[in-house]
Design an enzyme around this catalytic site. Structure first.
Site, short mmCIF file in Angstrom:
data_model
loop_
_atom_site.label_atom_id
_atom_site.label_comp_id
_atom_site.label_asym_id
_atom_site.label_seq_id
_atom_site.Cartn_x
_atom_site.Cartn_y
_atom_site.Cartn_z
N HIS A 86 1.10 -1.44 0.22
CA HIS A 86 -0.48 -0.36 0.40
C HIS A 86 0.92 1.02 -0.16
CE1 HIS A 86 -0.03 0.03 4.86
NE2 HIS A 86 -0.12 1.15 4.24
N ASP A 117 -0.11 -7.61 2.09
CA ASP A 117 0.42 -6.28 1.74
C ASP A 117 2.32 -5.68 1.97
OD1 ASP A 117 -0.06 -3.37 1.76
OD2 ASP A 117 0.04 -2.91 3.78
N SER A 201 4.12 3.26 7.11
CA SER A 201 4.53 1.98 6.39
C SER A 201 4.82 1.49 6.02
CB SER A 201 3.50 2.02 6.33
OG SER A 201 2.19 2.61 6.88
#
Length: 353
Positions: A86, A117, A201
């Site tokens: 992402h 992910d 992230s």
């Protein structure tokens, strides 16, 4: 109530549910020091060891006219970088800055596993980069002291340390992407109490021995996190490093599957959401894109591609992940009256993921 998930800035993921699973972590064969559960973590000392092997990732999201930011972990001196899918999803341009050398590189995506992910990107013309020490996530225990490091808030510069503790193992969350309408079930996650921020992230979750034991992927905060700290007691989630490295090895080896996409992303030029009666309903059509040229309009529902059912936005995304630019696709489409027709569309290269 939906809880916000930390994603690359400008890319919205939402947790719709989170609950523990019963299965234990697998050991993929990585050797390392024993669990650091009894070891006091010196945040400054650990960060000094790990920071040089971290990169800040900045992307341009051409179709949205926006930008995003995230973090990556250096796997090889020539610039193989582990990050979240992402973080790079929707990117039309990727720039990466090495904390260890200060150099900025253009990067391209080698491949990704949307459902887990995980993505691997490759820096262009990189050499001599410091690499991360990879630990063994099967040794992680509740109560272990950890440190999250990353491009907090997308502000760039040195990684911001987020010390905390492991609060649970084998957690599951459902993360949805507001831009594509798709969602994925992430399982086996390490849950921590730490101030993980948007932009973290793809960054490393490390133990007291400065070994990477997870890849930060989400944080539940109770509100949409948009570059703000989650506050004391924020809950973060990380993909265990054994799981992430196993996927990265498959990507680097070029081993495509129903889950792993290798190379450039196929694009037909639509954004979709779940159709009320099933299928993927077209919300918008990109001007002069393949779908528009084939006669597809907003409101239509795509029910299959090459005979493979696309019963939801997520299913459409998963089917498209098995294709590449240049592929000739047959779309089965329903209109408001329920009448079906088939359209021939040639996929072009599009934004990542």
């Amino acid at each position: 109530m939906a809880l916000a998930v930390v994603a690359g800035l400008g890319i919205g993921h939402l947790i719709s549910a989170n609950s523990p699973t019963a299965s234990g972590n697998q050991n993929f064969g990585f050797s390392g020091q024993p669990s650091a559960s009894a070891t006091v973590l010196d945040a400054g000392a650990v960060a000094a060891k790990v920071n040089p092997a971290i990169v800040n990732i900045n992307t341009e999201l051409g179709l949205q006219g926006a930008a995003a930011a995230g973090t990556g972990i250096v796997l090889t001196p020539d610039g193989e970088i582990l990050t979240n899918n992402h973080v790079v999803a929707g990117a039309t341009s990727i720039k990466v800055t090495s904390i260890g050398t200060g150099d900025t590189f253009t990067a391209h995506v080698v491949g990704y596993d949307r459902g887990e992910d995980i993505a691997v990107i490759q820096l262009e013309d990189a050499s001599g980069l410091p690499t991360a020490a990879i630990g063994d996530s099967s040794t992680v225990k509740v109560g272990d002291q950890i440190l999250g490091l990353g491009n907090a808030g997308g502000r760039g510069g040195d990684p911001v340390p987020a010390p905390g503790t492991v609060t649970a193992l084998d957690r599951s969350i459902t993360a949805s992407d507001e831009s594509s309408g798709s969602s994925e079930q992430l399982t086996g996650l390490i849950q921590v109490q730490a101030n993980i921020e948007s932009g973290d992230s793809g960054g490393p979750l490390v133990n007291a021995n400065a070994q990477v034991i997870g890849v930060d992927t989400a944080a539940s905060t109770g509100y949409q996190l948009n570059g703000r700290r989650s506050g004391a007691g924020g809950q973060g989630f990380a993909i265990p490093i054994n799981q992430a490295i196993d996927i990265a090895h498959q990507i680097v080896a070029g081993t495509a599957s129903d889950k792993i996409h290798i190379g450039k992303t196929a694009f037909i030029g639509v954004s979709v959401s779940d159709g009320q009666g099933g299928g993927a309903q077209v919300r918008d059509v990109v001007a002069r894109g393949p779908a528009e040229r084939a006669g597809l309009t907003a409101g239509a529902v795509i029910t299959a591609i090459d005979g493979k059912a696309t019963g939801s936005a997520t299913a459409l995304t998963n089917v498209m992940d098995t294709h590449h630019p240049g592929d000739q696709l047959t779309l089965t489409v329903s209109d408001a009256s329920g009448a079906q027709r088939q359209l021939q569309v040639k996929a072009i290269e599009g934004p990542v993921g």
